[in-house]
Design an enzyme around this catalytic site. Sequence first.
Site, PDB file in Angstrom:
ATOM      1  N   LYS A 121      12.992 -20.914 -32.192  1.00 33.42           N
ATOM      2  CA  LYS A 121      13.909 -21.148 -31.080  1.00 33.42           C
ATOM      3  C   LYS A 121      13.760 -22.618 -30.731  1.00 33.42           C
ATOM      4  CE  LYS A 121      14.855 -20.241 -26.260  1.00 33.42           C
ATOM      5  NZ  LYS A 121      14.195 -19.932 -24.985  1.00 33.42           N
ATOM      6  N   ALA A 162      18.724 -18.267 -20.681  1.00 34.09           N
ATOM      7  CA  ALA A 162      18.444 -18.985 -19.433  1.00 34.09           C
ATOM      8  C   ALA A 162      19.396 -18.622 -18.310  1.00 34.09           C
ATOM      9  CB  ALA A 162      18.460 -20.496 -19.627  1.00 34.09           C
ATOM     10  N   GLY A 163      18.827 -18.412 -17.153  1.00 39.40           N
ATOM     11  CA  GLY A 163      19.608 -18.237 -15.935  1.00 39.40           C
ATOM     12  C   GLY A 163      19.763 -16.800 -15.474  1.00 39.40           C
TER      13      GLY A 163
END
Lengths: 256, 68
Positions: free
Chosen positions: A97, A184-185
Amino acid sequence: MTDPLIIAGTSFSSRLIAGTARYPNQQVMLDALAASGTELVTMSIRRISLDTYAESLVDVLGGRYCLLPNTSGCVTARDAIMTAELARESLETNWVKLELIGDRDLLYPDVEQLVHAADELVRKGFVVLPYCNEDPVACRKLADVGCAAVMPLGSLIGSGMGIANPAAIELICAKSPVPVVLDAGIGTASDAALAMELGCDAVMIDSAIARAHDPRRMAAAMRAAVEAGRLARLAGRIPKQNFAEPSSPQLGLVGS
Amino acid sequence: MTWLRINGQEAETAAATVAELLAARGIDAKARFLAVAVNGAVVRRAEWPSQALSPGDQVEIVRPLQGG
């Protein structure tokens, strides 16, 4: 019904990629990972302490999950590439990643260096999954250099702000030739369901589970949300319209 | 004695190879999941006994940790 997630020819029955950081303790992490149904978990690569060397987390994860090392914290392509190569040596996986951070406060990707590093890592034989902006052009460039998937951000890492620009994520999903993993988020289950409804192939979740009041329960919620969102996507939602349309028959109404 | 930069810190060592350096630092070279790079290039485990260290070399010794 089988509906596997396929990345670089590898098939996963779960569409949830889970992080392993920031859990209250190792047992909660293991329980939460099990509850999430994940088959692919992320790890970081860090310098060892020169004083002590403890047994690795890999010993408890390695047999149960596929491992996806990240290059978190790297701010130059050179460091990210070296981290990926160290990860390949350490974990015997060519998957990475790829994170290349352009701003240490915002943890926003540095797209210019990201594309460069992705290109070089693909040439070196890596399966590259880059954490990137929610930008269809950046995602296309990353796919063009051979990334196995793209991982656009929903919002800032660890912010729990959900998907700030759903239209952009939907565009990326519509155009991407490789799987799209929302990274993300995500803050709660509805964010994960929305990601899947927008067309994402998978979601990556760490903080939203690890930092929840009850990580085990949130992991189960995320699993259900990802499955629900995926089913809804496949089922095809009704179009939105700005007028009412009754669901009951309009013939044979009682009275006048 | 040789001055090296080990995980970002200057250090003096009598070790002449990667394997000797790990031993001198009390790191079990048989421990799984360790990885080493010298001057930006990964040194495979099999090469640790033969990889010579030179003054000023930058050595990275890493292992996997929790991550997101």
